[in-house]
Design a protein around this motif. Sequence first.
Motif, mmCIF file in Angstrom:
data_model
loop_
_atom_site.group_PDB
_atom_site.id
_atom_site.type_symbol
_atom_site.label_atom_id
_atom_site.label_comp_id
_atom_site.label_asym_id
_atom_site.label_seq_id
_atom_site.Cartn_x
_atom_site.Cartn_y
_atom_site.Cartn_z
ATOM 1 N N LEU A 56 0.795 -1.186 0.107
ATOM 2 C CA LEU A 56 -0.222 -0.105 -0.030
ATOM 3 C C LEU A 56 0.923 1.369 -0.031
ATOM 4 N N GLY A 57 2.191 1.189 0.193
ATOM 5 C CA GLY A 57 3.030 2.352 0.172
ATOM 6 C C GLY A 57 3.294 3.264 1.473
ATOM 7 N N PHE A 58 2.525 2.617 2.822
ATOM 8 C CA PHE A 58 2.886 3.459 3.690
ATOM 9 C C PHE A 58 4.303 3.413 4.308
ATOM 10 N N ASP A 59 4.899 4.267 4.846
ATOM 11 C CA ASP A 59 6.031 4.387 5.582
ATOM 12 C C ASP A 59 5.903 3.511 7.038
ATOM 13 N N TYR A 60 4.712 3.960 7.727
ATOM 14 C CA TYR A 60 4.652 2.986 9.241
ATOM 15 C C TYR A 60 3.068 2.893 9.373
ATOM 16 N N LYS A 61 2.882 1.749 10.081
ATOM 17 C CA LYS A 61 1.654 1.443 10.438
ATOM 18 C C LYS A 61 1.319 1.302 11.801
ATOM 19 N N HIS A 80 11.283 -0.848 23.215
ATOM 20 C CA HIS A 80 10.662 -1.812 22.458
ATOM 21 C C HIS A 80 10.892 -1.363 20.937
ATOM 22 N N PRO A 81 11.287 -2.225 19.989
ATOM 23 C CA PRO A 81 11.361 -1.928 18.707
ATOM 24 C C PRO A 81 10.103 -1.333 18.149
ATOM 25 N N GLY A 82 10.470 -0.245 17.053
ATOM 26 C CA GLY A 82 9.373 0.552 16.420
ATOM 27 C C GLY A 82 9.637 1.962 16.775
ATOM 28 N N LYS A 83 9.174 2.761 15.976
ATOM 29 C CA LYS A 83 9.122 4.311 16.105
ATOM 30 C C LYS A 83 7.963 4.712 17.061
ATOM 31 N N LYS A 84 7.940 5.930 17.705
ATOM 32 C CA LYS A 84 7.402 6.018 18.971
ATOM 33 C C LYS A 84 6.522 7.514 18.655
ATOM 34 N N LEU A 85 5.258 7.338 19.248
ATOM 35 C CA LEU A 85 4.377 8.429 19.057
ATOM 36 C C LEU A 85 3.723 8.666 20.514
ATOM 37 N N ASN A 86 3.938 9.827 21.133
ATOM 38 C CA ASN A 86 3.457 10.234 22.635
ATOM 39 C C ASN A 86 2.651 11.612 22.422
ATOM 40 N N TYR A 139 7.779 -7.968 13.070
ATOM 41 C CA TYR A 139 8.840 -7.784 11.577
ATOM 42 C C TYR A 139 7.835 -7.776 10.256
ATOM 43 N N LYS A 140 6.645 -8.108 10.565
ATOM 44 C CA LYS A 140 5.722 -8.046 9.449
ATOM 45 C C LYS A 140 5.330 -6.578 8.617
ATOM 46 N N GLU A 141 5.447 -5.703 9.454
ATOM 47 C CA GLU A 141 5.246 -4.264 8.891
ATOM 48 C C GLU A 141 6.359 -3.433 9.664
ATOM 49 N N HIS A 142 6.233 -2.016 9.260
ATOM 50 C CA HIS A 142 7.208 -1.360 9.784
ATOM 51 C C HIS A 142 6.292 -0.459 10.846
ATOM 52 N N TYR A 143 6.179 -1.194 12.089
ATOM 53 C CA TYR A 143 5.334 -0.627 13.028
ATOM 54 C C TYR A 143 5.864 0.727 13.634
ATOM 55 N N LEU A 144 4.735 1.369 14.267
ATOM 56 C CA LEU A 144 4.822 2.541 15.172
ATOM 57 C C LEU A 144 4.122 2.613 16.431
ATOM 58 N N LEU A 145 4.515 2.577 17.482
ATOM 59 C CA LEU A 145 3.863 2.379 18.557
ATOM 60 C C LEU A 145 3.135 3.750 19.199
ATOM 61 N N LEU A 179 18.863 1.704 20.440
ATOM 62 C CA LEU A 179 17.298 1.690 20.674
ATOM 63 C C LEU A 179 16.487 2.050 19.390
ATOM 64 N N TYR A 180 17.142 2.413 18.341
ATOM 65 C CA TYR A 180 16.252 2.772 16.914
ATOM 66 C C TYR A 180 16.973 2.285 15.808
ATOM 67 N N GLU A 181 18.470 2.076 15.618
ATOM 68 C CA GLU A 181 18.980 1.989 14.505
ATOM 69 C C GLU A 181 18.509 0.693 13.653
ATOM 70 N N MET A 182 18.256 -0.537 14.348
ATOM 71 C CA MET A 182 17.995 -1.874 13.889
ATOM 72 C C MET A 182 16.368 -2.049 14.187
ATOM 73 N N ASP A 183 15.523 -1.011 14.328
ATOM 74 C CA ASP A 183 14.094 -1.422 14.549
ATOM 75 C C ASP A 183 13.423 -2.420 14.041
ATOM 76 N N TYR A 184 13.716 -2.624 12.578
ATOM 77 C CA TYR A 184 12.987 -3.447 11.692
ATOM 78 C C TYR A 184 13.985 -4.453 11.279
ATOM 79 N N ASP A 185 15.054 -4.878 11.877
ATOM 80 C CA ASP A 185 16.250 -6.025 11.486
ATOM 81 C C ASP A 185 15.908 -7.002 12.926
ATOM 82 N N PRO A 186 15.462 -8.110 12.510
ATOM 83 C CA PRO A 186 15.555 -9.298 13.764
ATOM 84 C C PRO A 186 16.659 -9.246 14.575
#
Length: 353
Positions: free
Chosen positions: A117-122, A202-208, A157-163, A256-263
Amino acid sequence: LWNYDGTAIYEYPHSDVGRSEWGSCNFMHSRGEVRSFLQSAANYWLEEFHFDGLRMDAVSNLIYWQGDTARGENRNGIGFLQEMNRGLKNLHPEALLIAEDSSTYPGVTKAVTDGGLGFDYKWDMGWMNDTLSYFQAPPAERKQRYHQLTFSMQYFYKEHYLLPLSHDEVVHGKATILQKMYGDYEGKFPQARALYLYMFAHPGKKLNFMGNEFGQLREWDEKRQQDWEILSYPVHDAFHRFMMDLNKLYSENPALYEMDYDPEGFRWLDCHQEERLIYAFERRSGKQRIAAVFNFSDEVQEGYVLEVKEGASLSLLISSEMESWEKQKIPLKEGKTVISLPPYSGRYYLVEE
């Protein structure tokens, strides 16, 4: 735009798919002029107002008819999302495109050229719901809920998740993040500090969302400013300073962020302490390792054996139970050390080899 010329121009003429569960009309994405209008509106905010990005609400209602998987996919809705996201990325490569999607539809953050779908984050709605319900529960119940906090890594790791701890979680009677914490007023602050340490590790970008950073007690209201005056209370001021320290530490430590989407960027150290409510995991970058350990019980956990393989020592980076902390160096013997964890606490340790 509803019934603009007396007929359904932009929306579906059929009542079964014409209105959403919120009472608003559903756009008819099969019509070129409707897609063009929506794409132009999205581009307008990025082009004229220089927004950093766009978050699309209720994407599952575009993917499936009325958001119901049993009704099948809405191919016109999916095609619209792909066309719009591809166009926005061409015009604004730096813009963040974020999907609020509660479904398990695959490829939300995959490139359109690869069939996504072309989104950067979910938004990770599962993480948000599980985490907040866990912290709302009394400690005795958390033993049965223990794996609410481990489940997210089974699908992460199925998507680029944002918390997301977003506006949705501090309105409509849901209570603010601080209020959600179990127990009395004084007991909420250590739990909220431990929650945010867990979130930032926790892996993933943050929204507060605004107000969370100083422990606002009143739900957000678009008609009023935030309750800045509560910063005159020492406990709120201390919480605010803790959040500033945590943000600074996060930005300075790539593990804490460089390898968020790398197992390879995450490894459980201990996720089977159901009775003690202890969790431990490691975050990694190319040149740094951080061990995060938590005690989400209301009791001191004495004599906990923390095992960090291939480590010589640990240096304390931040602790939730102290207003200020000094770097304490703990030697590891055969990769192990014994520590005591206060109630409702979290710590980050820099792993030195």
